[in-house]
Scaffold this active site. Structure first.
Site, short mmCIF file in Angstrom:
data_model
loop_
_atom_site.label_atom_id
_atom_site.label_comp_id
_atom_site.label_asym_id
_atom_site.label_seq_id
_atom_site.Cartn_x
_atom_site.Cartn_y
_atom_site.Cartn_z
N ARG A 24 0.84 -1.20 0.00
CA ARG A 24 0.00 0.00 0.00
C ARG A 24 0.88 1.25 0.00
NH1 ARG A 24 -1.84 1.68 4.57
NH2 ARG A 24 -2.52 -0.35 5.33
N TYR A 76 -16.70 15.44 -16.78
CA TYR A 76 -17.07 14.05 -16.59
C TYR A 76 -18.12 13.94 -15.48
CZ TYR A 76 -16.63 9.12 -15.48
OH TYR A 76 -16.90 7.81 -15.23
N ASP A 148 -7.59 17.94 -15.47
CA ASP A 148 -7.85 16.56 -15.85
C ASP A 148 -7.41 16.42 -17.31
OD1 ASP A 148 -8.99 14.17 -16.81
OD2 ASP A 148 -10.66 14.27 -15.41
N LYS A 173 -8.31 5.11 -19.66
CA LYS A 173 -8.63 5.54 -21.03
C LYS A 173 -7.40 5.38 -21.94
CE LYS A 173 -12.39 6.46 -18.81
NZ LYS A 173 -12.78 7.77 -18.32
C1 PLP Z 1 -13.33 8.22 -17.09
C2 PLP Z 1 -12.96 9.57 -16.62
C3 PLP Z 1 -12.75 9.83 -15.27
C4 PLP Z 1 -12.93 8.75 -14.21
O1 PLP Z 1 -11.98 7.76 -14.32
P1 PLP Z 1 -12.24 6.21 -13.90
O2 PLP Z 1 -10.96 5.56 -14.28
O3 PLP Z 1 -13.43 5.74 -14.67
O4 PLP Z 1 -12.49 6.20 -12.44
C5 PLP Z 1 -12.37 11.11 -14.90
N1 PLP Z 1 -12.22 12.09 -15.83
C6 PLP Z 1 -12.43 11.87 -17.13
C7 PLP Z 1 -12.23 12.98 -18.10
C8 PLP Z 1 -12.81 10.61 -17.58
O5 PLP Z 1 -13.03 10.40 -18.89
#
Ligand code: PLP
Length: 356
Positions: A24, A76, A148, A173
């Site tokens: 962890r 998101y 982000d 992603k």
């Molecule tokens: C998918 C996504 C998230 C969340 O991520 P997870 O891996 O699904 O928890 C946050 N920001 C954006 C822009 C996303 O496309």
């Protein structure tokens, strides 16, 4: 790099350590990935989490009751839900503003504002925010700029180089790239900030597992060639969609009449492969989602397979209707994550799905 599939590590003796105690806190495979993502983002410190939302949540844990955060209004849906349903209860305040307009952003600032949280290009309306301009305002007001960077990845855009303080990713992603692993990242340059994040990461424990760290490391090896191909496909698909008689509007940053085109050319080296488009007739939505064969009707984005989603009922269902309408996230809007398939297969699939 090997997978260190171990929860704990043997100590050579009292007060002696190999550098690893318990997974962890740190694990060699995760550490390799964390330093890789830090290098890619031009950052000093990287942190890997079990999902993108775990990364966003960790960043939110840096703030205190009474503090206020200005957030991109087009973002998101899961991030919106985390802020409104979880962190609001802990006394953190949020204002949602169109950060692609600097005046709107400035109007939203308060004496208690501690940070600006942006997504650019935004999800799903593809609005572009000028990162350098936002970071400039944030610096003069002593606020943190949080970006982000999921949609463009460090291959195309590196917010820390533009003055941002914290970069977040859903590694699920493009970084993973194969729709097979959840992951999240935080990258920073500041040592004090890094220490605070490290404390939250090891205390809350939403760390990325060794095998998942290894999968993301493997995914990153092909990030460049995947994105080049995906972007090339996306431009061709966006241009084709724009000429289709049943399509009302196409939102793709790489089209030169897109509102954010110029800013995007300045701050990023590519436009990515995310397209949203609205159809003229709402009834067509169900047909398209049912008929697609090469493209998969599924949530998520960024992987080698093309995915189509219906934001209003999937990724953005947590956003109130009034806010969705204002943004243009309506019942005619579809979002397409363009993959690496042969571009003619993607276009032919859309053609047959839209037709008849
Ligand atoms: C998918 C996504 C998230 C969340 O991520 P997870 O891996 O699904 O928890 C946050 N920001 C954006 C822009 C996303 O496309």
């Amino acid at each position: 790099f090997p997978i260190y599939q171990s929860a704990t590590f043997r100590h050579p003796g009292l007060n002696q350590t190999t550098g690893y105690d318990y997974s962890r806190v740190q694990n060699p495979t995760r550490e390799e990935l964390e330093s890789t993502i830090a290098i890619l983002e031009s950052g000093k410190h990287g942190f890997a989490f079990s999902s993108g939302m775990a990364a966003v949540s960790t960043v939110l844990s840096l703030f205190e009751p009474g503090q206020h955060i200005v957030v991109s209004d087009d973002l998101y849906g899961g991030t919106y839900r985390l802020f409104e349903e979880i962190y609001k209860r802990y006394g953190i305040e949020f204002t949602y503003a169109d950060t692609s307009c600097i005046h709107q952003l400035e109007k939203a600032l308060k004496s208690t504002t501690a940070a600006i949280f942006i997504e650019t290009p935004s999800n799903p309306m593809m609005k572009v925010t000028d990162i350098e301009a936002v970071a400039g305002i944030a610096k003069s007001e002593k606020l943190l700029t949080i970006v982000d960077n999921t949609f463009l990845t460090p291959y195309f855009q590196r917010p820390l180089e533009l003055g941002a303080d914290i970069v977040i990713h859903s590694g699920t992603k493009y970084l993973g790239g194969h729709n097979d692993t959840l992951a999240g990242f935080i990258i920073v340059n500041n040592d004090d900030l890094a220490e605070r994040i490290r404390l939250i990461q090891k205390s809350e424990g939403a760390v990325l597992a060794p095998f998942d760290s290894w999968l993301i490391l493997r995914g990153i090896k092909t990030l460049g060639i995947r994105l080049e191909k995906q972007e090339k496909n996306a431009l061709a698909v966006a241009e084709w969609l724009r000429g289709h008689k049943k399509v009302e509007r196409v939102y793709y940053v790489g089209l030169n009449d897109h509102e954010g085109y110029e800013i995007s050319k300045r701050q990023a080296s590519g436009f990515g492969a995310m397209i949203s488009f609205s159809v003229k007739d709402t009834s067509l939505v169900e047909h398209v989602l049912k008929r697609v064969r090469v493209i998969i009707f599924a949530e998520s984005l960024g992987g080698v397979e093309s995915l189509i989603t219906y934001p209003i009922v999937q990724t953005h269902s947590a956003i109130p209707e009034e806010m969705r309408e204002r943004l243009g996230v309506n019942d005619k809007l579809l979002r397409l994550s363009v993959g690496i398939e042969n571009v003619n297969d993607i276009i032919n699939d859309l053609e047959q799905a839209l037709g008849g």
